[in-house]
Design an enzyme around this catalytic site. Structure first.
Site, PDB file in Angstrom:
ATOM      1  N   CYS A 303      -4.733  -4.002  -9.629  1.00 55.37           N
ATOM      2  CA  CYS A 303      -3.714  -4.200  -8.593  1.00 55.37           C
ATOM      3  C   CYS A 303      -2.294  -4.019  -9.125  1.00 55.37           C
ATOM      4  O   CYS A 303      -1.437  -3.422  -8.458  1.00 55.37           O
ATOM      5  CB  CYS A 303      -3.879  -5.547  -7.911  1.00 55.37           C
ATOM      6  SG  CYS A 303      -3.991  -6.959  -9.019  1.00 55.37           S
ATOM      7  N   ASP A 427      -0.092  -4.517   0.055  1.00 54.60           N
ATOM      8  CA  ASP A 427      -1.202  -5.082  -0.717  1.00 54.60           C
ATOM      9  C   ASP A 427      -1.983  -3.979  -1.433  1.00 54.60           C
ATOM     10  O   ASP A 427      -2.621  -3.139  -0.782  1.00 54.60           O
ATOM     11  CB  ASP A 427      -2.121  -5.852   0.229  1.00 54.60           C
ATOM     12  CG  ASP A 427      -3.065  -6.783  -0.518  1.00 54.60           C
ATOM     13  OD1 ASP A 427      -3.378  -6.490  -1.683  1.00 54.60           O
ATOM     14  OD2 ASP A 427      -3.486  -7.798   0.073  1.00 54.60           O
ATOM     15  N   HIS A 429      -4.712  -4.269  -3.001  1.00 57.84           N
ATOM     16  CA  HIS A 429      -6.141  -4.581  -3.073  1.00 57.84           C
ATOM     17  C   HIS A 429      -6.953  -3.866  -2.002  1.00 57.84           C
ATOM     18  O   HIS A 429      -8.175  -3.991  -1.966  1.00 57.84           O
ATOM     19  CB  HIS A 429      -6.349  -6.097  -2.948  1.00 57.84           C
ATOM     20  CG  HIS A 429      -5.600  -6.885  -3.979  1.00 57.84           C
ATOM     21  ND1 HIS A 429      -4.339  -7.395  -3.740  1.00 57.84           N
ATOM     22  CD2 HIS A 429      -5.916  -7.234  -5.247  1.00 57.84           C
ATOM     23  CE1 HIS A 429      -3.922  -8.036  -4.822  1.00 57.84           C
ATOM     24  NE2 HIS A 429      -4.855  -7.953  -5.744  1.00 57.84           N
TER      25      HIS A 429
END
Length: 470
Positions: A303, A427, A429
């Site tokens: 990440c 994000d 992820h």
């Protein structure tokens, strides 16, 4: 109120593109005579564009315009006095459904700028019987210049503009561009070596129309600095950030990006409404980098690498650097090169944090960063002023790491009077396809409250700083 974005709005755009052959006999080594021959050839090209041979065809439509034949337009139910915006009903574009099948659909109305692309062509046929061809052969030694000029002109149009007056403006722009191309070609001429000028379009701060400039093809950015300084002075722009690098060129509506990454997904979001609040956002364009892209399985450990890639893409697409976005392996090697990691780190699946992101940005891009930390996530709600100031002055994406997670902060909505705050989070992820609707609807790019952060976790933020260059 939104602060720190690019507040430029333009109307619909007419863009005419075409290739003109520049053929010139250089029968002398005298530089002055060569320049005169080149100028004479450009003059002939301008005359050709401003003649009845000039034809404009609207891309993805049956509409063809002869500007110098009383602005004759086909199909017949369109007249020279037809409004330009009515051309959209004739334009059909390829759309792909979920099964992958393509279909033709008419251009739809949208709230943003719409683009009409026209192709520049030259009519080579003449009415009446054709004369018999005559061939002549001349034997002599001479240099012959043959190259293709990539004409690319734009005009912004209003709802009241007709086809007739819009074409007049386009042809004026084409003529002016040929004049500029002549000047640029002669300016960068070295002996009998000539550089082909390439047009680039830029949307400057607060501007309502695009500005077109020419750069010689194949010349790197560092050799064009003096030319960029001239443009900054002409348009009264500050000399501490780039506006006229090739990477700053305007991206036209519906023009696809070749690398496949989504750009600035936060632009599809609605800003949160805070009492007496302002919104401070990342400035400019970036790519969304996340898990499982580039045939790389980094699910569960990459990440921070992806957040770093998003930041690198911002510096690339604002023109600060010309190098491509680094891979995971290149990021790891940079950390080995600066002495932060052992050689065995390259090729591993080890996490990195905000300090490593800072080190890689400095090593690969020459970008410095500030580090801001909070001892627990509950303190993030108190960082509104610092983050607002960062997005207002630097405007770069912020990487934040805490525990085993990393995210990218793209902006804040913050009220100085009440202290209320929301964070715009990208994000890394996410593991799905480049589907903007899924990414925004499911919150992979979205506004989050202070409860988003682990209230007891320690967080470090890497705030990249803009280099002071043009």
């Amino acid at each position: 109120m939104v602060v720190g974005t690019d507040p430029c709005h333009i109307g619909d755009i007419l863009r005419v593109r075409g290739l003109l052959e520049l053929k010139c006999l250089l029968d002398s080594t005298d530089v002055v005579l060569i320049q005169k021959n080149i100028s004479r050839t450009f003059e002939n090209l301008r005359s050709h564009v401003n003649s009845e041979s000039c034809v404009l065809s609207v891309r993805d439509s049956p509409v063809i315009i002869w500007p110098y034949k009383s602005v004759h337009v086909t199909p017949k139910d369109i007249s020279p006095d037809t409004l330009c915006e009515e051309l959209h009903q004739w334009i059909q574009t390829d759309e792909q459904d979920v099964s992958g099948k393509k279909s033709k659909k008419k251009s739809k109305k949208s709230s943003g700028a719409r683009l009409i692309i026209l192709n520049l062509m030259m009519d080579v046929t003449k009415p009446g019987p054709l004369p018999a061809p005559v061939l002549c052969r001349t034997l002599q030694k001479a240099h012959f210049l043959s190259t293709t000029l990539p004409l690319d002109c734009v005009v912004c149009i209003s709802p009241a503009d007709t086809i007739k007056n819009a074409c007049a403006r386009l042809l004026e722009a084409l003529t002016n561009q040929l004049c500029e191309m002549e000047r640029e070609m002669l300016r960068h001429m070295k002996g009998t070596t000539l550089a082909v000028p390439e047009p680039f379009h830029f949307l400057l701060p607060q501007a309502k129309e695009l500005v077109t400039v020419l750069y010689p093809a194949g010349v790197p950015e560092n050799l064009l600095e003096s030319q960029r300084k001239e443009f900054h002075q002409r348009f009264e722009l500050p000399e501490d950030r780039p506006y006229f690098r090739k990477a700053n060129a305007y991206h036209f509506p519906n023009e696809p990006y070749k690398d496949g990454y989504l750009r600035t997904p936060h632009m599809a979001l609605t800003h949160p409404n805070l009492d007496d609040g302002k919104v401070y956002l990342v400035q400019g364009v970036y790519s969304y980098h996340h898990y499982m892209q580039d045939r790389m399985d980094d699910n569960g450990w990459g990440c921070a690498y992806r957040s770093l890639q998003t930041i690198c893409s911002w510096f690339q697409q604002q023109g600060y650097v010309e190098r491509r976005v680094p891979t995971h392996r290149e990021i790891q090697q940079a950390l080995v090169d600066v002495g932060d990691k052992q050689a065995s780190f390259v090729g591993s699946r080890q996490w990195i944090g905000s300090f490593e992101v800072h080190a890689v940005l400095n090593q690969l891009l020459g970008v410095t960063s500030k580090i801001m930390f909070v001892s627990q996530g509950s303190e993030m709600a108190t960082k509104g002023r610092e983050l607002a100031n960062h997005f207002l002055t630097e405007g770069t994406p912020v990487m934040i790491g805490g525990g085993v997670l990393a995210h990218t902060i793209l902006g804040v909505a913050w009220s100085e009077t009440t202290g209320m705050i929301r964070f715009l989070i990208l994000d890394p992820h996410y593991t799905g396809a480049e589907d903007l609707q899924v990414i925004t609807d499911k919150g992979w790019c979205g506004w989050k409250g202070p409860e988003f952060w682990d209230q007891g976790a320690y967080y470090n933020m890497c705030l990249p700083q803009r280099p002071k260059v043009i």
